[in-house]
Motif scaffolding. Sequence first.
Motif, PDB file in Angstrom:
ATOM      1  N   LEU A 141       0.834  -1.198   0.000  1.00  0.00           N
ATOM      2  CA  LEU A 141       0.000   0.000   0.000  1.00  0.00           C
ATOM      3  C   LEU A 141       0.873   1.254   0.000  1.00  0.00           C
ATOM      4  N   THR A 142       1.907   1.254   0.835  1.00  0.00           N
ATOM      5  CA  THR A 142       2.806   2.413   0.900  1.00  0.00           C
ATOM      6  C   THR A 142       3.525   2.610  -0.418  1.00  0.00           C
ATOM      7  N   ALA A 143       4.007   1.510  -1.011  1.00  0.00           N
ATOM      8  CA  ALA A 143       4.703   1.597  -2.297  1.00  0.00           C
ATOM      9  C   ALA A 143       3.795   2.189  -3.371  1.00  0.00           C
ATOM     10  N   SER A 144       2.565   1.712  -3.433  1.00  0.00           N
ATOM     11  CA  SER A 144       1.642   2.214  -4.460  1.00  0.00           C
ATOM     12  C   SER A 144       1.286   3.672  -4.217  1.00  0.00           C
TER      13      SER A 144
ATOM     14  N   SER B 270       6.916   9.392  -7.555  1.00  0.00           N
ATOM     15  CA  SER B 270       8.234   9.136  -6.984  1.00  0.00           C
ATOM     16  C   SER B 270       8.555   7.659  -7.138  1.00  0.00           C
ATOM     17  N   SER B 271       9.843   7.341  -7.200  1.00  0.00           N
ATOM     18  CA  SER B 271      10.258   5.958  -7.382  1.00  0.00           C
ATOM     19  C   SER B 271      10.385   5.231  -6.050  1.00  0.00           C
ATOM     20  N   VAL B 272      10.168   3.918  -6.109  1.00  0.00           N
ATOM     21  CA  VAL B 272      10.256   3.049  -4.934  1.00  0.00           C
ATOM     22  C   VAL B 272      11.180   1.883  -5.275  1.00  0.00           C
TER      23      VAL B 272
ATOM     24  N   VAL C 248      13.927   8.759  -6.175  1.00  0.00           N
ATOM     25  CA  VAL C 248      13.711   7.640  -5.257  1.00  0.00           C
ATOM     26  C   VAL C 248      13.442   8.199  -3.863  1.00  0.00           C
ATOM     27  N   ARG C 249      12.266   7.906  -3.326  1.00  0.00           N
ATOM     28  CA  ARG C 249      11.900   8.430  -2.013  1.00  0.00           C
ATOM     29  C   ARG C 249      11.594   7.337  -0.998  1.00  0.00           C
ATOM     30  N   LEU C 250      11.500   6.086  -1.454  1.00  0.00           N
ATOM     31  CA  LEU C 250      11.144   4.998  -0.545  1.00  0.00           C
ATOM     32  C   LEU C 250      11.935   3.743  -0.890  1.00  0.00           C
TER      33      LEU C 250
ATOM     34  N   HIS D 119      20.355  10.479   1.242  1.00  0.00           N
ATOM     35  CA  HIS D 119      19.591  10.717   0.015  1.00  0.00           C
ATOM     36  C   HIS D 119      18.115  11.026   0.283  1.00  0.00           C
ATOM     37  N   ASN D 120      17.777  11.334   1.534  1.00  0.00           N
ATOM     38  CA  ASN D 120      16.399  11.702   1.896  1.00  0.00           C
ATOM     39  C   ASN D 120      15.397  10.650   1.433  1.00  0.00           C
ATOM     40  N   ILE D 121      15.671   9.407   1.806  1.00  0.00           N
ATOM     41  CA  ILE D 121      14.808   8.282   1.458  1.00  0.00           C
ATOM     42  C   ILE D 121      14.189   7.720   2.731  1.00  0.00           C
TER      43      ILE D 121
END
Length: 318
Positions: free
Chosen positions: A126-129, A136-138, A210-212, A251-253
């Motif tokens: 759910l978080t990824a989607s 943003s990329s996961v 990329v944030r997650l 990298h603020n991920i």
Amino acid sequence: MAPLKSLEKEYPLIDSIFQSFCASHAIFSVEDFLLHDIDALIALADNHCASQTLKQGINQLLSIIDARHPPLLNGLQLLEDAQQNKHVLSTGCERIDALLGGGLREGQLTELVGSSSSGKTQACLLTASTVAKHKSSVIYLDTGNSFSPHRIARFVGQSSASDNQAAHKLKEVLDRIICYSVFDIYQMFDVLHQLKTNLRSEIVKSNQHVRLLIVDSISSLVTPILGGSGPQGHALMISAGFLLKKLGHEHNIAVLVTNHVVGGEDGVSKPALGESWKSVPHVRLLFSQDCGSNVCNISMLKHPSMASGRAASSAMFL
């Protein structure tokens, strides 16, 4: 980390003799060196015909590692970094976001702890989607073949492939979720080191930051290496935790990992991986599900700025 051979040109003490000595003890990189018992390595060097040079090489390598550590930050610098650079990402579940004060914070490692089928993987998907929907990329490290595009489709809201607009939206979301099948900790290190290289080289799509980063599950990778009496397994575990946190901070991920539970005293379950891992996550959430119920209960075990014991429940994992 860097292979020892790559240091030879800049640091003459890390020469072919030193590299051969290290290789005879399965040390080929700086990471291998850190995982080795340094006192034992010095003792082995004492018995070598080039003992003095080898010990100088060991000291040289320790100096290199020390010099490359990031500088210490004072409290004001840490506060400024948190306020200016570390944003909050929604998990897609209002109850969890409220429990966390808005969602997952970039630069922090959040751990979801729970038994099998407690909802941890569903929360990850759910978080990824949700993050991918916001362009943003996961990075998703799947350790047990649990990544499901069909569940992502449900979260995105596509129930039928006949809806062209919904199908296009789903394709965009899935394109932003980069999934790796990772079945041992060494594969994870390879993926993370490559990710670190790519991020430093800015090898990312211009419109997809990329944030997650998700590891589902970290315990599946670490538990197999913890057997036996040697320290190497624990060293690898701590090294993995350090690398995940370093990637997140630099990298603020936002980093999200899952962990199993094991039996504790008086039959009360506790997070797996023991006391050594306990200090690694910034945030720990415990997931549980009552027998015969579709409601997922989430409680706060640890948070840097909130009291533990806070709880919420949600039917989001249906």
